[in-house]
Write an enzyme that holds these catalytic residues in place. Structure first.
Site: not given
Length: 291
Positions: A45-46, A67-68, A101, A195
């Site tokens: 996610g964020s 895992e961002l 991502c 991002e």
């Protein structure tokens, strides 16, 4: 849970109900993490969500793998074979309408090849088919939500206000955002620092190879970097100099169940997939016997 998945899990030996999908809000998520049944938490996610999950999990002494977001660099050295690799670079940015991502977001291009790269990348982006994502030939569809398109529009406009040059795109309609290319992007602009979760390519000119690596590491994120060059030996020497969790040479960053996957810095910590991903949630036990 996807239809048919439960039978696959049962056939593999997992107990009934081991895998479940739960739709829950923030308060419910905190209660779930705190429950004694839950031993570990993993999140894709964020950065904002990751900080919240890490705080809650840490308070309850639960393992986490995060895992961002990512701001992946695609480094293009002056000897890169654009005939061979340009389509890969376009796909690295525009796959899934740029909503990935691990997508390439910052194209850091050595000055000797910069103009040619901009021209060829722009021409390729112009030819991407936009429209209904359910149609076979469509490559660029709508973003997941309209607010995401609005955020992207704001990032692009603020970057232009700070000196970036708009080469292509920046048109929005509802949740649709057309393929967009910015050049003359430098640190301090949203198109460099943040991002951009959509089909926006930021192209940055590097004075030389050393400058390109410096620009690559000039990011709060560290999910993955890719480098295109014919100098493989020189590329291998750069492995310790790239701070990201993954480094792909002459290919786009991707995940593979055989390889550990995860980032550094604001892109999170821990590893998914492969043996390392399994061991991330295994408690190792020490047994000592004296006869």
């Amino acid at each position: 849970m996807r239809q048919g998945s439960e039978k696959l899990f049962l056939d593999a030996g997992y107990p009934q109900g081991c895998f479940q999908s739960v739709l829950a809000g923030h308060e419910e998520i905190e209660q779930l993490i705190a429950h004694e049944t839950i031993k570990a938490v993993t999140l894709t996610g964020s950065e904002k969500a990751g900080r919240g999950i890490a705080q809650t999990a840490g308070k309850n002494l639960k393992k986490t793998v995060l895992e961002l977001g990512g701001n992946n660099a695609c480094i293009v050295f002056e000897d890169a074979d654009l005939d061979k690799h340009l389509n890969t670079m376009v796909k690295a940015r525009m796959q899934n309408t740029g909503q990935s991502c691990i997508a390439a977001k910052r194209f850091i291009v050595c000055s000797e090849i910069y103009d040619e790269f901009v021209d060829r990348f722009t021409e390729a982006a112009k030819n991407l088919v936009t429209g209904n994502p359910s149609e076979k030939d469509t490559y660029i569809g709508v973003l997941a939500r309209e607010d995401l398109a609005k955020t992207l529009k704001k990032q692009v406009n603020e970057s232009i206000e700070k000196g970036a040059k708009l080469v292509l795109g920046n048109q929005m309609e509802g949740a649709f955002f057309e393929p967009t290319i910015l050049t003359e992007v430098v640190p301090g602009m949203p198109a460099f620092d943040e991002e951009t979760f959509g089909p926006v390519a930021s192209i940055i000119k590097a004075d030389n190879r050393e400058h390109a690596i410096s620009l690559t590491n000039n990011s709060n994120y560290g999910l993955g970097a890719m480098l295109f060059t014919e100098d493989i030996e020189g590329a291998l020497d750069l492995i310790p100099k790239i701070s990201d969790g993954a480094f792909f040479i002459n290919d786009m960053v991707k995940s593979d169940p055989r390889l550990p996957f995860g980032g550094t810095k604001a892109s999170g910590y821990g590893r998914e997939l492969s043996r390392e991903g399994i061991l991330a949630f295994v408690n190792k036990k020490t047994v000592y016997i004296k006869n």
